[in-house]
Design an enzyme around this catalytic site. Sequence first.
Site, PDB file in Angstrom:
ATOM      1  N   PRO A   1       0.713  -1.130   0.038  1.00  0.00           N
ATOM      2  CA  PRO A   1      -0.148  -0.035  -0.094  1.00  0.00           C
ATOM      3  C   PRO A   1       0.808   1.398   0.014  1.00  0.00           C
ATOM      4  O   PRO A   1       1.676   1.267   0.939  1.00  0.00           O
ATOM      5  CB  PRO A   1      -0.818  -0.039   1.295  1.00  0.00           C
ATOM      6  CG  PRO A   1       0.067  -1.165   2.208  1.00  0.00           C
ATOM      7  CD  PRO A   1       0.747  -2.072   1.348  1.00  0.00           C
TER       8      PRO A   1
ATOM      9  N   CYS B   1       2.375  29.400 -14.781  1.00  0.00           N
ATOM     10  CA  CYS B   1       2.177  29.951 -16.114  1.00  0.00           C
ATOM     11  C   CYS B   1       2.060  28.839 -17.251  1.00  0.00           C
ATOM     12  O   CYS B   1       2.379  28.492 -17.938  1.00  0.00           O
ATOM     13  CB  CYS B   1       3.203  30.659 -16.612  1.00  0.00           C
ATOM     14  SG  CYS B   1       3.544  32.175 -15.693  1.00  0.00           S
ATOM     15  N   GLU B   2       0.531  28.080 -16.748  1.00  0.00           N
ATOM     16  CA  GLU B   2       0.062  27.165 -17.849  1.00  0.00           C
ATOM     17  C   GLU B   2      -1.348  27.285 -17.556  1.00  0.00           C
ATOM     18  O   GLU B   2      -1.789  27.235 -16.294  1.00  0.00           O
ATOM     19  CB  GLU B   2       0.405  25.594 -16.996  1.00  0.00           C
ATOM     20  CG  GLU B   2       1.999  25.010 -17.250  1.00  0.00           C
ATOM     21  CD  GLU B   2       2.138  24.860 -18.783  1.00  0.00           C
ATOM     22  OE1 GLU B   2       1.060  24.278 -19.607  1.00  0.00           O
ATOM     23  OE2 GLU B   2       3.221  24.602 -19.323  1.00  0.00           O
TER      24      GLU B   2
ATOM     25  N   TYR C   1       1.433  11.221  -3.695  1.00  0.00           N
ATOM     26  CA  TYR C   1       1.577  11.658  -4.953  1.00  0.00           C
ATOM     27  C   TYR C   1       1.265  13.395  -5.069  1.00  0.00           C
ATOM     28  O   TYR C   1       0.887  13.541  -6.224  1.00  0.00           O
ATOM     29  CB  TYR C   1       0.546  10.622  -5.727  1.00  0.00           C
ATOM     30  CG  TYR C   1       0.867   9.279  -5.866  1.00  0.00           C
ATOM     31  CD1 TYR C   1       2.008   8.622  -6.162  1.00  0.00           C
ATOM     32  CD2 TYR C   1      -0.225   8.663  -5.259  1.00  0.00           C
ATOM     33  CE1 TYR C   1       2.290   7.618  -5.980  1.00  0.00           C
ATOM     34  CE2 TYR C   1       0.195   7.064  -4.906  1.00  0.00           C
ATOM     35  CZ  TYR C   1       1.120   6.776  -5.260  1.00  0.00           C
ATOM     36  OH  TYR C   1       1.549   5.360  -5.333  1.00  0.00           O
TER      37      TYR C   1
HETATM   38  C1  LIG Z   1       2.536   2.704  -7.310  1.00  0.00           C
HETATM   39  C2  LIG Z   1       2.788   1.134  -6.912  1.00  0.00           C
HETATM   40  C3  LIG Z   1       2.446   0.837  -5.494  1.00  0.00           C
HETATM   41  C4  LIG Z   1       1.459   1.473  -4.483  1.00  0.00           C
HETATM   42  O1  LIG Z   1       0.292   1.831  -5.116  1.00  0.00           O
HETATM   43  P1  LIG Z   1      -0.925   2.583  -4.389  1.00  0.00           P
HETATM   44  O2  LIG Z   1      -1.975   2.600  -5.417  1.00  0.00           O
HETATM   45  O3  LIG Z   1      -0.397   3.776  -4.011  1.00  0.00           O
HETATM   46  O4  LIG Z   1      -1.192   1.713  -3.087  1.00  0.00           O
HETATM   47  C5  LIG Z   1       2.835  -0.545  -5.049  1.00  0.00           C
HETATM   48  N1  LIG Z   1       3.336  -1.352  -5.796  1.00  0.00           N
HETATM   49  C6  LIG Z   1       3.749  -1.183  -7.068  1.00  0.00           C
HETATM   50  C7  LIG Z   1       4.854  -2.052  -7.773  1.00  0.00           C
HETATM   51  C8  LIG Z   1       3.487   0.192  -7.672  1.00  0.00           C
HETATM   52  O5  LIG Z   1       4.114   0.492  -8.864  1.00  0.00           O
END
Ligand SMILES: *Cc1c(COP(=O)(O)O)cnc(C)c1O
Length: 431
Positions: free
Chosen positions: A291, A361-362, A390
């Site tokens: 996660p 500026c976009e 993110y």
């Molecule tokens: C991005 C990613 C995650 C995490 O995904 P979430 O949607 O943030 O839980 C886990 N494993 C891999 C390989 C990923 O690329």
Amino acid sequence: MIYKNLAVNQAGHLTFAGHDTTALAQQYGTPLMVMDEAVIRSRCREYKQAMEAYLPAGSQPLYASKALSLKRIYEIMREENMGVDVVSAGELYTAVRAGFPMENAYFHGNSKTDADIRFAMENGIGYFVCDSMDELTAINAEAARRGARQKVLLRLTPGIDPHTHEKINTGRIDCKFGAAIETGQAEELILHALSLEYIDLRGYHCHIGSQIFDHAPFCDAAILMLEFMAQIKEKHGFSAPVLNLGGGMGVPYTEADGSIDYAANIRNIGKLISETCQRLKLDPPAILMEPGRSIVADAGMTLYHVTTVKQIPGFKNYAAVDGGMADNPRFALYQAAYTVLPASRMNDARDFVCTIAGCCCESGDLIQEDVALPKPNRGDLLAVLTTGAYNYSMASNYNRIPRPPVVMLGADGPYVAVRRETLADLVGYDR
Ligand SMILES: *Cc1c(COP(=O)(O)O)cnc(C)c1O
């Protein structure tokens, strides 16, 4: 309100984990990223306890640190006994600097360089999640040079669409990650791994997507992976002890998203795994989950001050803020939905519909469209919820905008986990 740690105080201000957001904005300035440490810790515990209770022995969650990578997060993960996954030398270095025990770190990524591989081994990385033949060969060569076998999981693509739960033959298979079961390339990768002297193959990994609210897509993926593991065992006599089901459990960003019960999902996945292992006469592998978003997203909030209000008669209204795509590119990238609250005027009628614009500026630098607010004034405080994942990790210095600080709301009060960048920082790498 959408989250339990939000409330409104007597002054009509939004409070977050008991702190008045206007006081936080005054103390630390805006844009400001604030995080409720208790939410991060309780989500870790929820995963950990559910995985220990409902999944085979040795199962554990790994925090996918691309969601938010800073030293303090790895310290919290160490304290919560979480594993982590990292996807670059930079994330790996941050974890090392935070004192994270690297034997419980997993190195992901589809394009690792020789330097990345060497750096990871020098720092005692536990596992590589190996994505290709080329990488396998490179890991084997570096492990041979060092004279020690390297533990590896192989990234496979089971071909599941997480939103229809359908088995699909295209789309996933042609993605840049991993080796597809369907094409026979997964089996080739396994046989190659088993033939290499310095590769210690421990199991398989798959990651089917993100913002998944239901257990069913994970169950679909688990069945496909377990059936494949049973085939490999029968054909080649290799029984893998670990199955990593990746990340992707969802987080509600708006009221319309509904809620998610992580422990219940894990319980359902566990039930399915034990039934499937019995049917296939397979020793249940330890299950890993990764996660990212669901550990940190709803622990975070971004505070902005309104700078400008613009009404274009017959078209639309804008409220511009003192941040934008440089600290939160997710709307510009993929029209991500967010809940925006009038943090300094929570009790006023929300009768003014506007687009929240950033300061870059976009034209596409927006935070959200069609937000109902009390008609804002310059200086009003806005809170954008669910920005823990993110956002900071995707932030940039576009337009030479310094990145905001990350302030944690801890058990002993607020503290700065990452300080605000200064104008001097911005020219720090220039000659
Ligand atoms: C991005 C990613 C995650 C995490 O995904 P979430 O949607 O943030 O839980 C886990 N494993 C891999 C390989 C990923 O690329």
